[in-house]
Write a protein that holds these residues in place. Structure first.
Motif, PDB file in Angstrom:
ATOM      1  N   THR A   5       0.833  -1.199   0.000  1.00 55.79           N
ATOM      2  CA  THR A   5       0.000   0.000   0.000  1.00 55.79           C
ATOM      3  C   THR A   5       0.870   1.252   0.000  1.00 55.79           C
ATOM      4  OG1 THR A   5      -1.686  -1.253   1.195  1.00 55.79           O
ATOM      5  CG2 THR A   5      -1.925   1.140   1.179  1.00 55.79           C
ATOM      6  N   ASP A  10      -7.767  -3.832  -1.942  1.00 53.69           N
ATOM      7  CA  ASP A  10      -7.734  -4.654  -0.727  1.00 53.69           C
ATOM      8  C   ASP A  10      -9.060  -4.478  -0.003  1.00 53.69           C
ATOM      9  OD1 ASP A  10      -5.473  -4.938   2.179  1.00 53.69           O
ATOM     10  OD2 ASP A  10      -7.404  -5.862   1.734  1.00 53.69           O
ATOM     11  N   GLN A  33      -6.496   3.735   4.395  1.00 57.45           N
ATOM     12  CA  GLN A  33      -5.055   3.948   4.323  1.00 57.45           C
ATOM     13  C   GLN A  33      -4.673   4.489   2.943  1.00 57.45           C
ATOM     14  OE1 GLN A  33      -2.813   0.329   4.965  1.00 57.45           O
ATOM     15  NE2 GLN A  33      -0.834   1.357   4.948  1.00 57.45           N
ATOM     16  N   ASP A  41      -3.594  -1.562  -5.775  1.00 58.31           N
ATOM     17  CA  ASP A  41      -3.130  -2.125  -4.506  1.00 58.31           C
ATOM     18  C   ASP A  41      -3.966  -3.369  -4.238  1.00 58.31           C
ATOM     19  OD1 ASP A  41      -3.346  -1.155  -0.990  1.00 58.31           O
ATOM     20  OD2 ASP A  41      -1.901  -2.447  -2.003  1.00 58.31           O
TER      21      ASP A  41
HETATM   22 MG   LIG Z   1      -1.828  -2.982   2.189  1.00 58.70          MG
END
Ligand SMILES: [Mg+2]
Ligand SMILES: Nc1nc2c(ncn2[C@@H]2O[C@H](COP(=O)(O)OP(=O)(O)OP(=O)(O)O)[C@@H](O)[C@H]2O)c(=O)[nH]1
Ligand SMILES: Nc1nc2c(ncn2[C@@H]2O[C@H](COP(=O)(O)OP(=O)(O)OP(=O)(O)O)[C@@H](O)[C@H]2O)c(=O)[nH]1
Ligand SMILES: [Mg+2]
Lengths: 292, 277
Positions: free
Chosen positions: A111, A134, A143, A186
């Motif tokens: 990430t 994710d 995030q 990601d």
């Molecule tokens: Mg990650």
């Protein structure tokens, strides 16, 4: 370091007269130790040392005044050869958007690296779009969104109820309608032996045919590195690696093991937690770091 | 062992390969293999099975000696999670909370990672899932200040267990290790009679660098135990043998997955068996 150890061992052995083959083999145990301490895979070390041995039991070494230096030269040459000479670049698709998929074990730095890549590509004049693939890890999407905010770059998300194949499809469609030429996907950390989760990556690959499928590997990974890389590379079309957390004191032998076993190049290294901490990979620097 | 009919160099080489590939480390491996060779000679052991059994027992002994599992005292218990980036501190904290919540203990979280993107949100999700109260401040605030608040709250609410999460940090980053010392100091000052435990989280996929991590974290904040995560992968985590042997740090817990239930007490016998499977 290794150079001194080799020199000392060979000088000690030479002290009793002319060096013979067994003396050189004895000295090469230092090379074996240094590489194993650097986390290079056991089998890779065995093959490497026997290759060095073949070259080192010649007259140039055994009759040299500085046999230690000769051996180190051979080791360095063989190592740099293995690490690869070319400075590896990112591939872009002839038809935008280019899709770059990041994958790897849990916690390897995917990430954060997605953010770093986005920053670099934007600086290179590209229009990157981050895609939040994710859907499992608590607050993974948060995030990535925070990283996007920090970079003032867009993040595509469909929340955590849609599957990642739909998400990447949605990201591509969004990129096309919003003038973004690169999609950085990601994905969730996963075990190479998790059949279902590896299938998810396979499905994404089938669906969008990424220009780059980058395996993100922690520089402190030990002997297990070859198992992980081999499985990811067998199941997916890995195009390169990103080695993270090189700002620590891990020797990073995993890089040599993975390169030897998969032949895939390390394209970038992660050198810190900030989004600017992404650097190109320099094979010679890595070789001397591994040797210690 | 392994279809060997006699004890010879080939057997010791195979043993060396097995141990190194389990990340036990070349130095520890060579010392142990050397010791085994000597023992085989001195005790005139002929049967490889017997030698191998002795070897496994020796490994178990190293891991078992002065072993203390994770246990809560009757007073306030405070566990501080420490370790390098991405090893599983936050997830392990959630697993520990789940274990004690299932025993009807009152657990609280301190969102001590005030640096990484999404760190506070990550703890809040776990807090919600497990019914655990989270003490936090804004992102970017001082980790020691969060720890201070959390200790006051834990005392006020009569909590059984306060778990303090900290940001991942490399053991080589001196200023970050100083920050960790400050967090520990604040907790010690505010909860002098509490039972405090510093838990170092190590990733089973890590190689020789784990020794350096254990050394420097222990030096900085006096580690009480180790939680070894990601043993559900193919990595063996053999480095803990070297860590226990050289630094005396006991392994207390293992992580075997990403869910709250995926926590087990460290079992030396099972661990050694798995090393060689
Ligand atoms: Mg990650
Ligand atoms: N020191 C250092 N830390 C890094 C580097 N890259 C990532 N990190 C840190 O490593 C930790 C894990 O990073 P993430 O980006 O969350 O890792 P991930 O692979 O996405 O993790 P999962 O999604 O759970 O699999 C974070 O604390 C990051 O800040 C690096 O190059 N150096
Ligand atoms: N397979 C597996 N994954 C784990 C285990 N423990 C943690 N993880 C995963 O590892 C990744 C990182 O976990 P975190 O708890 O965020 O790690 P951390 O040490 O808090 O990371 P930072 O705070 O960024 O330093 C997540 O994807 C977790 O789900 C485990 O025992 N097995
Ligand atoms: Mg964390």
């Amino acid at each position: 370091g290794l150079s001194e150890k080799l020199q000392n061992t060979l000088n000690r052995l030479k002290g009793k007269g002319k060096l013979n083959e067994n003396d050189v083999k004895e000295a090469l145990k230092e090379v074996k130790m240094a590489l194993l301490e650097a986390d290079v895979n056991y089998k890779v070390v065995k093959d490497f040392v026997s290759r060095v041995e073949e070259r080192a039991v010649g007259k140039d070494v055994m009759e040299s005044l500085t046999p230690g230096q000769q051996v180190i030269k051979i080791v360095n040459e063989e190592l740099s050869e293995l690490m690869g000479k070319e400075r590896s670049k990112l591939e872009f698709s002839p038809q935008p958007p280019t899709v770059i998929m990041l994958c790897g074990l849990q916690g390897s730095g995917k990430t954060t690296t997605a953010g770093k890549l986005a920053k670099k590509l934007a600086a290179d004049g590209k229009q990157p779009l981050l895609a939040a693939g994710d859907i499992y890890r608590p607050a993974a999407i948060d995030q990535l969104q925070q990283l996007g905010e920090e970079l003032n770059l867009p993040v595509f998300s469909m929340g955590d109820e849609k599957n990642p194949v739909d998400i990447v499809r949605g990201a591509i469609s969004y990129a096309q309608s919003h003038g973004r030429d690169t999609v950085i996907l990601d994905t969730a950390g996963r075990l190479h032996v998790d059949r279902e989760m590896m299938q998810e990556l396979e499905d994404i690959e089938q669906e969008v045919n990424p220009a780059e499928t980058l395996l993100v590997v922690d520089a402190m990974t030990g002997q297990d590195a070859v198992n992980v890389a081999r499985d990811f590379d067998e199941i997916l079309n890995i195009t390169g690696l990103i080695l993270t957390k090189l700002d620590g004191d891990a020797r990073g032998g995993a890089a040599l093991s993975i390169k030897t076993v998969t032949g895939k190049p390390v394209k970038f290294v992660g050198n810190g937690e900030k989004l600017e901490d992404l650097e190109p990979f320099y094979p010679e620097r890595m070789a001397s770091r591994i040797l210690g | 062992f392994r279809g060997y009919s006699k004890i010879d160099d080939e057997l010791f080489t195979e043993l060396e390969e097995l141990m190194v590939q389990a990340d036990v480390g070349i130095k520890t491996t060579m010392d142990m293999v050397e010791e085994l060779r000597t023992r085989a000679r001195e005790e005139e052991i002929e049967d490889p099975e017997e030698l191998f059994t002795e070897f496994q027992e020796k490994l178990v002994q190293i891991l078992k000696s002065d072993f203390e599992p994770l246990e809560l005292s009757a007073d306030l218990n405070i566990i501080i999670m420490v370790g390098v980036n991405g090893v599983g501190k936050t997830t392990t904290m959630a697993k520990i909370a789940e274990r004690y919540r299932a025993q009807d203990k009152k657990v609280m979280f301190a969102a001590g990672d005030t640096f990484r993107a999404g760190a506070i949100e990550q703890i809040e999700v776990w807090g919600q899932r497990l019914g655990v109260e989270v003490i936090s401040q804004q992102a970017g605030s001082d980790a020691a200040a969060v720890a201070y608040d959390a200790v006051q709250a834990a005392k006020a609410r009569n909590a059984d267990l306060l778990i303090v999460d900290t940001a991942g940090r490399l053991h080589t980053q001196k200023n970050l290790m100083k920050e960790l010392q400050k967090v520990k100091r604040v907790i010690a000052q505010e909860a002098p009679t509490a039972h405090k435990e510093v838990l170092l989280v190590l990733d089973a996929t890590t190689g020789q660098n784990a020794i350096s991590q254990a050394e420097l974290f222990d030096e900085a904040v006096d580690v009480d135990g180790i939680a070894l995560t990601k043993l559900d992968g193919t990595a063996k985590g053999g480095i803990v043998v070297a860590i226990k042997n050289e630094l005396g740090l006991p392994i207390k817990l293992i992580g075997v997955g990403e869910e709250a239930e995926d926590l087990q007490d460290f079992d030396p016998d099972q661990f050694v068996e798995a090393l060689f499977s």
